[in-house]
Design a protein around this motif. Structure first.
Motif, PDB file in Angstrom:
ATOM      1  N   VAL A   1      -3.184  -2.053  -6.814  1.00  0.00           N
ATOM      2  CA  VAL A   1      -3.475  -2.187  -5.386  1.00  0.00           C
ATOM      3  C   VAL A   1      -3.238  -0.858  -4.679  1.00  0.00           C
ATOM      4  O   VAL A   1      -2.202  -0.217  -4.875  1.00  0.00           O
ATOM      5  CB  VAL A   1      -2.595  -3.281  -4.737  1.00  0.00           C
ATOM      6  CG1 VAL A   1      -2.974  -3.483  -3.276  1.00  0.00           C
ATOM      7  CG2 VAL A   1      -2.721  -4.584  -5.494  1.00  0.00           C
ATOM      8  N   GLY A   2      -4.192  -0.457  -3.865  1.00  0.00           N
ATOM      9  CA  GLY A   2      -4.030   0.748  -3.066  1.00  0.00           C
ATOM     10  C   GLY A   2      -3.213   0.469  -1.818  1.00  0.00           C
ATOM     11  O   GLY A   2      -3.454  -0.511  -1.114  1.00  0.00           O
ATOM     12  N   ILE A   3      -2.222   1.318  -1.535  1.00  0.00           N
ATOM     13  CA  ILE A   3      -1.380   1.177  -0.345  1.00  0.00           C
ATOM     14  C   ILE A   3      -1.304   2.522   0.377  1.00  0.00           C
ATOM     15  O   ILE A   3      -1.481   3.572  -0.240  1.00  0.00           O
ATOM     16  CB  ILE A   3       0.049   0.700  -0.690  1.00  0.00           C
ATOM     17  CG1 ILE A   3       0.728   1.697  -1.642  1.00  0.00           C
ATOM     18  CG2 ILE A   3       0.036  -0.695  -1.294  1.00  0.00           C
ATOM     19  CD1 ILE A   3       2.196   1.425  -1.871  1.00  0.00           C
ATOM     20  N   PRO A   4      -1.071   2.522   1.691  1.00  0.00           N
ATOM     21  CA  PRO A   4      -0.936   3.797   2.415  1.00  0.00           C
ATOM     22  C   PRO A   4       0.221   4.631   1.875  1.00  0.00           C
ATOM     23  O   PRO A   4       1.231   4.093   1.418  1.00  0.00           O
ATOM     24  CB  PRO A   4      -0.668   3.353   3.867  1.00  0.00           C
ATOM     25  CG  PRO A   4      -1.223   1.967   3.957  1.00  0.00           C
ATOM     26  CD  PRO A   4      -1.013   1.363   2.597  1.00  0.00           C
ATOM     27  N   SER A   5       0.075   5.936   1.960  1.00  0.00           N
ATOM     28  CA  SER A   5       1.119   6.825   1.413  1.00  0.00           C
ATOM     29  C   SER A   5       2.389   6.812   2.249  1.00  0.00           C
ATOM     30  O   SER A   5       3.453   7.195   1.763  1.00  0.00           O
ATOM     31  CB  SER A   5       0.583   8.261   1.317  1.00  0.00           C
ATOM     32  OG  SER A   5       0.188   8.733   2.596  1.00  0.00           O
ATOM     33  N   GLY A   6       2.307   6.347   3.494  1.00  0.00           N
ATOM     34  CA  GLY A   6       3.476   6.385   4.351  1.00  0.00           C
ATOM     35  C   GLY A   6       4.264   5.092   4.423  1.00  0.00           C
ATOM     36  O   GLY A   6       5.137   4.956   5.288  1.00  0.00           O
ATOM     37  N   VAL A   7       4.005   4.137   3.518  1.00  0.00           N
ATOM     38  CA  VAL A   7       4.698   2.850   3.598  1.00  0.00           C
ATOM     39  C   VAL A   7       6.147   2.989   3.141  1.00  0.00           C
ATOM     40  O   VAL A   7       6.502   3.891   2.381  1.00  0.00           O
ATOM     41  CB  VAL A   7       4.000   1.762   2.753  1.00  0.00           C
ATOM     42  CG1 VAL A   7       2.564   1.559   3.201  1.00  0.00           C
ATOM     43  CG2 VAL A   7       4.068   2.094   1.274  1.00  0.00           C
ATOM     44  N   THR A   8       6.976   2.067   3.615  1.00  0.00           N
ATOM     45  CA  THR A   8       8.373   2.042   3.202  1.00  0.00           C
ATOM     46  C   THR A   8       8.513   1.329   1.860  1.00  0.00           C
ATOM     47  O   THR A   8       7.571   0.679   1.381  1.00  0.00           O
ATOM     48  CB  THR A   8       9.231   1.312   4.245  1.00  0.00           C
ATOM     49  OG1 THR A   8       8.830  -0.071   4.288  1.00  0.00           O
ATOM     50  CG2 THR A   8       9.055   1.929   5.627  1.00  0.00           C
ATOM     51  N   GLU A   9       9.691   1.425   1.265  1.00  0.00           N
ATOM     52  CA  GLU A   9       9.952   0.746  -0.012  1.00  0.00           C
ATOM     53  C   GLU A   9       9.839  -0.766   0.149  1.00  0.00           C
ATOM     54  O   GLU A   9       9.321  -1.461  -0.737  1.00  0.00           O
ATOM     55  CB  GLU A   9      11.347   1.121  -0.509  1.00  0.00           C
ATOM     56  CG  GLU A   9      11.731   0.511  -1.857  1.00  0.00           C
ATOM     57  CD  GLU A   9      10.925   1.086  -3.006  1.00  0.00           C
ATOM     58  OE1 GLU A   9      11.001   0.523  -4.114  1.00  0.00           O
ATOM     59  OE2 GLU A   9      10.212   2.086  -2.802  1.00  0.00           O
TER      60      GLU A   9
END
Length: 349
Positions: free
Chosen positions: A111-119
């Protein structure tokens, strides 16, 4: 055929690799060997009295802004991350089931997720995928997935700059040797552009329009740069003075004025990322250019605007809407050929 070859053959037959672009506006699913098999809006319709899920995807999208009090059409993701965990899980279960060609299979999902997401946000995506039916779940940062899907040489010692403009976030990243050297993620993207168009029409024409009408106007006549021939389109909504239905005509110049602040924020993110780039990679980027991906890349004149502001050539990916899901789907197969790419994934367990 020995036992090891037989086991590998059976495991391959019983395994299904899926890549998912879990977007704020749309979800895409890629199946290995079949390509992109699903493109549907990230919307769930819920009966607010019973809590029952009534529709998902395209069917739920048609209900947005048109439902009675007992039915609510919800977008469970906001700014690229999960806003409603239970609805996201239900939506993923529906999409994975619809995209699967094998009824009984061990599904490996990327799954692709934004690079700025938190843990915490990252773990929420992984857990939602596993509860939705994935046997093994991985996540990959969206700019890396977009670069792989665009065919950029991410594993080579050369710099590539990718700008992925989605529905909830804009991701800017410089990639080299299968790693992100510098990145910036801002929550200014397609949704904010739609909202800006709706606000402009309300101020300039005293007309209240919905988000779907604003998006339609952006797609039909939106431009980031002056056009040789200005385009026009009709939008319909509610008159703020009389309260009655009314329509008006807006031009591509109107849309450009409406979204200029959001476009300036995207350009600024590109500039700030370039400022942190090592000199050698900056030279590569000047030579190779900047690559645009995501639905926002289709906005007329955006490539020219960024090129004028940075002095660097700007290219649009062949399939900007599908870059992230193509990269997410291909990465498992690519790792078998190039183990160095393994570090672009984060495993679920």
């Amino acid at each position: 055929m020995n036992f090891k070859e037989l086991f590998a053959s059976l495991f391959s037959y019983a395994t299904e690799d899926l890549g998912i672009d879990l977007g704020t506006a749309n979800t895409l699913v890629y199946a290995e060997g079949r390509g992109i098999v699903l493109r549907e809006p990230s919307v769930v319709a819920v009966d607010s009295e019973t809590g029952t899920d009534l529709a998902v995807g395209e069917e739920a999208q048609r209900m947005l802004g048109r439902t009675p009090a007992s039915i609510t059409a919800i977008r469970p993701l906001r700014d690229g991350v999960i806003a409603d965990y239970d609805l996201t899980q239900a939506m993923l279960r529906y999409f994975i089931s619809k995209a699967s060609s094998k009824r009984f299979a061990f599904r490996r999902v990327v799954v692709g997720i934004p690079s700025g997401v938190t843990e915490v946000e990252r773990l929420a995506v992984i857990e939602a995928c596993r509860k939705a039916g994935a046997g093994q779940a991985f996540v990959i940062e969206e700019p890396m997935a977009a670069a792989i899907g665009s065919g950029l040489p991410v594993s080579e010692p050369t710099g590539s700059l990718i700008v992925d403009i989605g529905g909830g976030t804009t991701e800017v990243a410089i990639i080299s040797l299968a790693g992100i050297v510098a990145a910036r993620s801002i929550r200014v993207a397609g949704d904010e552009l739609d909202e800006a168009v709706a606000n402009y029409v309300r101020r300039a024409f005293n007309l209240y329009i919905g988000e779907r009408s604003a998006e339609k106007a952006k797609i039909e006549v939106g431009a980031a740069y002056p056009l040789e021939t200005e385009l026009t389109t009709e939008v319909r909504g509610r008159d703020l003075v009389t309260g009655l239905p009314r329509s008006c005509v807006i031009s591509s110049e109107d849309v450009r004025v409406a979204i200029q602040d959001q476009l300036a924020a995207i350009v600024e993110a590109v500039k700030l990322t370039l400022e942190t780039s090592p000199p050698e990679l900056s030279a590569d980027i000047i030579h190779r250019g900047i690559f645009l991906a995501g639905g926002g890349a289709l906005l007329r004149g955006l490539d020219r605007l960024i090129s004028d502001e940075t002095g660097i050539p700007v290219l649009i990916a062949n399939d900007p809407l599908g870059c992230v899901v193509l990269g997410a789907g291909r990465v498992l197969a690519a790792i078998r050929e190039n183990p160095q790419l393994r570090k672009v994934l984060v495993k679920s367990n």
